[in-house]
Design an enzyme around this catalytic site. Sequence first.
Site, PDB file in Angstrom:
ATOM      1  N   HIS A 164      73.129  17.909  69.016  1.00  0.00           N
ATOM      2  CA  HIS A 164      72.230  17.624  67.882  1.00  0.00           C
ATOM      3  C   HIS A 164      73.153  15.766  67.155  1.00  0.00           C
ATOM      4  O   HIS A 164      71.894  15.151  66.459  1.00  0.00           O
ATOM      5  CB  HIS A 164      72.837  18.111  66.895  1.00  0.00           C
ATOM      6  N   ASP A 171      71.172  20.130  72.132  1.00  0.00           N
ATOM      7  CA  ASP A 171      71.256  20.637  70.952  1.00  0.00           C
ATOM      8  C   ASP A 171      70.910  21.954  70.486  1.00  0.00           C
ATOM      9  O   ASP A 171      69.817  22.369  70.248  1.00  0.00           O
ATOM     10  CB  ASP A 171      69.742  19.839  69.735  1.00  0.00           C
ATOM     11  N   SER A 174      68.104  14.752  61.627  1.00  0.00           N
ATOM     12  CA  SER A 174      67.834  15.462  61.186  1.00  0.00           C
ATOM     13  C   SER A 174      67.320  15.798  59.909  1.00  0.00           C
ATOM     14  O   SER A 174      66.370  15.456  59.971  1.00  0.00           O
ATOM     15  CB  SER A 174      70.165  15.747  61.201  1.00  0.00           C
TER      16      SER A 174
HETATM   17  C1  MLT Z   1      66.582  20.569  58.171  1.00  0.00           C
HETATM   18  O1  MLT Z   1      67.185  21.549  57.367  1.00  0.00           O
HETATM   19  O2  MLT Z   1      66.388  20.106  57.819  1.00  0.00           O
HETATM   20  C2  MLT Z   1      67.206  21.237  59.410  1.00  0.00           C
HETATM   21  O3  MLT Z   1      67.820  21.902  59.899  1.00  0.00           O
HETATM   22  C3  MLT Z   1      68.392  19.603  60.635  1.00  0.00           C
HETATM   23  C4  MLT Z   1      70.246  20.137  59.453  1.00  0.00           C
HETATM   24  O4  MLT Z   1      69.674  19.057  58.062  1.00  0.00           O
HETATM   25  O5  MLT Z   1      70.726  20.709  59.430  1.00  0.00           O
END
Ligand code: MLT
Length: 206
Positions: A189, A158, A108
């Site tokens: 996710h 996701d 992420s």
């Molecule tokens: C981010 O902020 O890098 C993406 O939205 C993924 C997350 O960390 O939620």
Amino acid sequence: MTTKNELSFLHRFVPASEPGRPPLLLLHGTGGNEDDLLPLGRMISPGSALVSPRGKVLEGGMPRFFRRLAEGVFDEEDVRLRANELADFIADLREVYELPAPIAVGFSNGANIAAAVLQLRPEALAGAALFRAMVPLKDAPSADLTSKPVLITSGTSDPIIPAENAKQLAAQLQADGAIVQHHMLPTGHGLSQADVTLAKAWIEKL
Ligand code: MLT
């Protein structure tokens, strides 16, 4: 010469127990920390050296690797600054721990900063496994990623990352010369067993 205490990120280091395995740089998601991905690192590449830093940006007390303005909307100036800072840390840790360039393993937000490092400082990484990644920079410079292995796994349901966005990242990295494997998994996710299985097989073939 940098010393261990001068390294610029709070981090965990697990030395290699099997010579020849690639070192992994583990990059957690929003609200995670330096302990989160150690079990994942051990599962996907047993015996590898592991370096796991904690993101320095806080969002409501949750560590991240760069600032965002809203979910999926990034402060791109900060992305650039933080990607360069992480690449400098990688150069220093390689000296301190005597390691070759690591493979980034990011989830992420950690996957997004790893993608930014690939695009801005390609020499810092030998490759990357990006779980639930999206395009980190709208106008990324073209980078020389010739022959760098990149694994991307995305979830078809996701709610945070549109499939098209993940495909765009895969296309950008491929256009820069990376050898990209992109898998769309029937999941959301969060990480699934399929991510682990794919990443383990991918690392074994490096
Ligand atoms: C981010 O902020 O890098 C993406 O939205 C993924 C997350 O960390 O939620």
